[in-house]
Design a protein around this motif. Sequence first.
Motif, PDB file in Angstrom:
ATOM      1  N   PHE A 114      -9.010  -3.362 -10.063  1.00 10.25           N
ATOM      2  CA  PHE A 114      -8.700  -2.597 -11.276  1.00 10.25           C
ATOM      3  C   PHE A 114      -7.565  -1.603 -10.984  1.00 10.25           C
ATOM      4  CE2 PHE A 114      -9.900   1.067 -14.179  1.00 10.25           C
ATOM      5  CZ  PHE A 114      -9.424   0.451 -15.341  1.00 10.25           C
ATOM      6  N   ARG A 115      -7.645  -0.970  -9.841  1.00  7.91           N
ATOM      7  CA  ARG A 115      -6.628   0.008  -9.450  1.00  7.91           C
ATOM      8  C   ARG A 115      -5.245  -0.647  -9.347  1.00  7.91           C
ATOM      9  NH1 ARG A 115      -5.894   2.704  -3.627  1.00  7.91           N
ATOM     10  NH2 ARG A 115      -5.390   4.841  -4.204  1.00  7.91           N
ATOM     11  N   GLU A 116      -5.215  -1.854  -8.792  1.00  6.50           N
ATOM     12  CA  GLU A 116      -3.930  -2.547  -8.651  1.00  6.50           C
ATOM     13  C   GLU A 116      -3.334  -2.932 -10.001  1.00  6.50           C
ATOM     14  OE1 GLU A 116      -5.235  -5.436  -5.535  1.00  6.50           O
ATOM     15  OE2 GLU A 116      -3.337  -4.876  -4.603  1.00  6.50           O
ATOM     16  N   LEU A 156      -6.609  14.907  -1.271  1.00  9.20           N
ATOM     17  CA  LEU A 156      -5.255  15.179  -1.776  1.00  9.20           C
ATOM     18  C   LEU A 156      -4.537  13.890  -2.185  1.00  9.20           C
ATOM     19  CD1 LEU A 156      -4.207  17.947   0.739  1.00  9.20           C
ATOM     20  CD2 LEU A 156      -4.412  18.223  -1.733  1.00  9.20           C
ATOM     21  N   ASN A 157      -4.850  12.818  -1.476  1.00 10.93           N
ATOM     22  CA  ASN A 157      -4.279  11.526  -1.838  1.00 10.93           C
ATOM     23  C   ASN A 157      -4.724  11.156  -3.255  1.00 10.93           C
ATOM     24  OD1 ASN A 157      -3.114   8.788  -1.423  1.00 10.93           O
ATOM     25  ND2 ASN A 157      -5.270   8.183  -1.428  1.00 10.93           N
ATOM     26  N   SER A 158      -6.011  11.319  -3.514  1.00 16.55           N
ATOM     27  CA  SER A 158      -6.520  11.000  -4.853  1.00 16.55           C
ATOM     28  C   SER A 158      -5.943  11.933  -5.906  1.00 16.55           C
ATOM     29  CB  SER A 158      -8.046  11.065  -4.869  1.00 16.55           C
ATOM     30  OG  SER A 158      -8.554   9.957  -4.171  1.00 16.55           O
ATOM     31  N   PHE A 160      -3.058  13.210  -5.933  1.00 15.63           N
ATOM     32  CA  PHE A 160      -1.698  12.747  -6.204  1.00 15.63           C
ATOM     33  C   PHE A 160      -1.730  11.651  -7.277  1.00 15.63           C
ATOM     34  CE2 PHE A 160       1.705   9.676  -5.457  1.00 15.63           C
ATOM     35  CZ  PHE A 160       2.834  10.482  -5.429  1.00 15.63           C
ATOM     36  N   HIS A 161      -2.653  10.705  -7.113  1.00 18.80           N
ATOM     37  CA  HIS A 161      -2.763   9.603  -8.079  1.00 18.80           C
ATOM     38  C   HIS A 161      -3.163  10.140  -9.459  1.00 18.80           C
ATOM     39  CE1 HIS A 161      -2.357   6.122  -5.289  1.00 18.80           C
ATOM     40  NE2 HIS A 161      -2.533   7.090  -4.420  1.00 18.80           N
ATOM     41  N   LEU A 162      -4.032  11.125  -9.439  1.00 16.10           N
ATOM     42  CA  LEU A 162      -4.485  11.720 -10.693  1.00 16.10           C
ATOM     43  C   LEU A 162      -3.340  12.497 -11.366  1.00 16.10           C
ATOM     44  CD1 LEU A 162      -7.210  11.700 -12.118  1.00 16.10           C
ATOM     45  CD2 LEU A 162      -7.681  13.941 -11.128  1.00 16.10           C
ATOM     46  N   HIS A 200       2.153   6.037   6.872  1.00 19.49           N
ATOM     47  CA  HIS A 200       2.773   5.087   5.965  1.00 19.49           C
ATOM     48  C   HIS A 200       2.516   5.496   4.513  1.00 19.49           C
ATOM     49  CE1 HIS A 200       3.223   0.619   4.740  1.00 19.49           C
ATOM     50  NE2 HIS A 200       4.324   1.285   4.552  1.00 19.49           N
ATOM     51  N   SER A 201       1.300   5.950   4.268  1.00 15.62           N
ATOM     52  CA  SER A 201       0.909   6.376   2.937  1.00 15.62           C
ATOM     53  C   SER A 201       1.733   7.597   2.481  1.00 15.62           C
ATOM     54  CB  SER A 201      -0.586   6.695   2.972  1.00 15.62           C
ATOM     55  OG  SER A 201      -1.012   7.101   1.720  1.00 15.62           O
ATOM     56  N   HIS A 202       2.000   8.525   3.409  1.00 17.34           N
ATOM     57  CA  HIS A 202       2.859   9.677   3.069  1.00 17.34           C
ATOM     58  C   HIS A 202       4.234   9.196   2.613  1.00 17.34           C
ATOM     59  CE1 HIS A 202      -0.080  12.385   4.491  1.00 17.34           C
ATOM     60  NE2 HIS A 202       0.190  12.333   5.777  1.00 17.34           N
ATOM     61  N   GLN A 204       5.041   6.353   1.410  1.00 17.40           N
ATOM     62  CA  GLN A 204       4.955   5.650   0.127  1.00 17.40           C
ATOM     63  C   GLN A 204       4.814   6.637  -1.038  1.00 17.40           C
ATOM     64  OE1 GLN A 204       1.716   3.016   1.148  1.00 17.40           O
ATOM     65  NE2 GLN A 204       3.105   1.308   1.470  1.00 17.40           N
ATOM     66  N   HIS A 205       4.037   7.698  -0.840  1.00 20.26           N
ATOM     67  CA  HIS A 205       3.935   8.714  -1.895  1.00 20.26           C
ATOM     68  C   HIS A 205       5.305   9.342  -2.151  1.00 20.26           C
ATOM     69  CE1 HIS A 205      -0.661   9.705  -2.101  1.00 20.26           C
ATOM     70  NE2 HIS A 205      -0.425   8.422  -2.147  1.00 20.26           N
ATOM     71  N   ARG A 206       6.038   9.620  -1.080  1.00 20.02           N
ATOM     72  CA  ARG A 206       7.386  10.197  -1.229  1.00 20.02           C
ATOM     73  C   ARG A 206       8.298   9.234  -1.989  1.00 20.02           C
ATOM     74  NH1 ARG A 206       7.598  15.721  -0.383  1.00 20.02           N
ATOM     75  NH2 ARG A 206       6.470  16.255   1.511  1.00 20.02           N
ATOM     76  N   GLU A 226       3.322  -1.477  -3.945  1.00 17.23           N
ATOM     77  CA  GLU A 226       3.363  -1.641  -2.497  1.00 17.23           C
ATOM     78  C   GLU A 226       2.319  -0.738  -1.834  1.00 17.23           C
ATOM     79  OE1 GLU A 226       7.316  -1.238  -0.765  1.00 17.23           O
ATOM     80  OE2 GLU A 226       6.313  -0.624   1.093  1.00 17.23           O
ATOM     81  N   HIS A 227       2.242   0.491  -2.308  1.00 17.57           N
ATOM     82  CA  HIS A 227       1.302   1.471  -1.754  1.00 17.57           C
ATOM     83  C   HIS A 227      -0.148   1.006  -1.922  1.00 17.57           C
ATOM     84  CE1 HIS A 227      -0.681   5.150  -0.821  1.00 17.57           C
ATOM     85  NE2 HIS A 227      -0.961   5.474  -2.070  1.00 17.57           N
ATOM     86  N   LEU A 228      -0.508   0.575  -3.105  1.00 16.19           N
ATOM     87  CA  LEU A 228      -1.886   0.150  -3.361  1.00 16.19           C
ATOM     88  C   LEU A 228      -2.219  -1.124  -2.594  1.00 16.19           C
ATOM     89  CD1 LEU A 228      -2.238   0.757  -7.201  1.00 16.19           C
ATOM     90  CD2 LEU A 228      -2.758   2.313  -5.325  1.00 16.19           C
TER      91      LEU A 228
END
Length: 240
Positions: A114-116, A156-158, A160-162, A200-202, A204-206, A226-228
């Motif tokens: 669902f997230r993807e 904090l990752n979550s 960011f998505h929110l 890697h996740s950092h 991708q967020h950037r 790509e991140h998800l």
Amino acid sequence: MATKPGDPTLLFLREVGSRNAFEETVAQLVRAIRFGIVTPGSKFPAERELSERLNVSRTTVREAIRSLEEFGYVETRRGRFGGTFLVHPEGAAPEADRAKREALQPELGEAVTFREALEPGVARLAARLATGEDVSRLEALCDGAESASAEAYIRLNSQFHLALAEITDSDTLVKAVAEVEVKVMDALLVVPRMEGSVEHSHEQHRAIVAAVAARDADGARAAMEEHLGGTAMILREILG
Ligand SMILES: [Zn+2]
């Protein structure tokens, strides 16, 4: 002793095709363990062979093996008869964590799918609608995540998505992202922290923020996909 070219582990692995090279390498190695291709006590193919077979750098292989070590799947022994050996096919997670993972399994696969479907669309809209203030908020969340502890990082990752969803001004989207992020967050809390994946996740967020700041809707969508994809690979293999 060198691994023979016919090593079943090498035959089982395929070339890493995605840009999430680290995550896919971990996922493939865990899959080989879970399928019983690598058996307890047996030796993994050498770093060079894995790197050739998977078509990833030796650094990526080394980082992936280090993560497997952190999970308690493998042990690296030095010396003449050294190498990487499988010690625990389920990983050496505490019983409680394993129970939690099992409880999460049925819902998690569904949530990851669902997230993807959901979040690349959110990123695309955010790139079209973001104000300068929104971009600053996203940058602040990135700064915070990069200097956070493991548990704070997951939260904090979550966030960011929110925050991306909040830019759309759609309550329905915000609710949907919040719901799916909570499930993913629960799952990540019982998976050991992987340095390669976190860094890697950092990045991708950037990349997502850069695309949003440039009002590049397609770029933001692609960066989110790509991140998800990277997280999905890890979660599906570790918890699947
Ligand atoms: Zn993220």
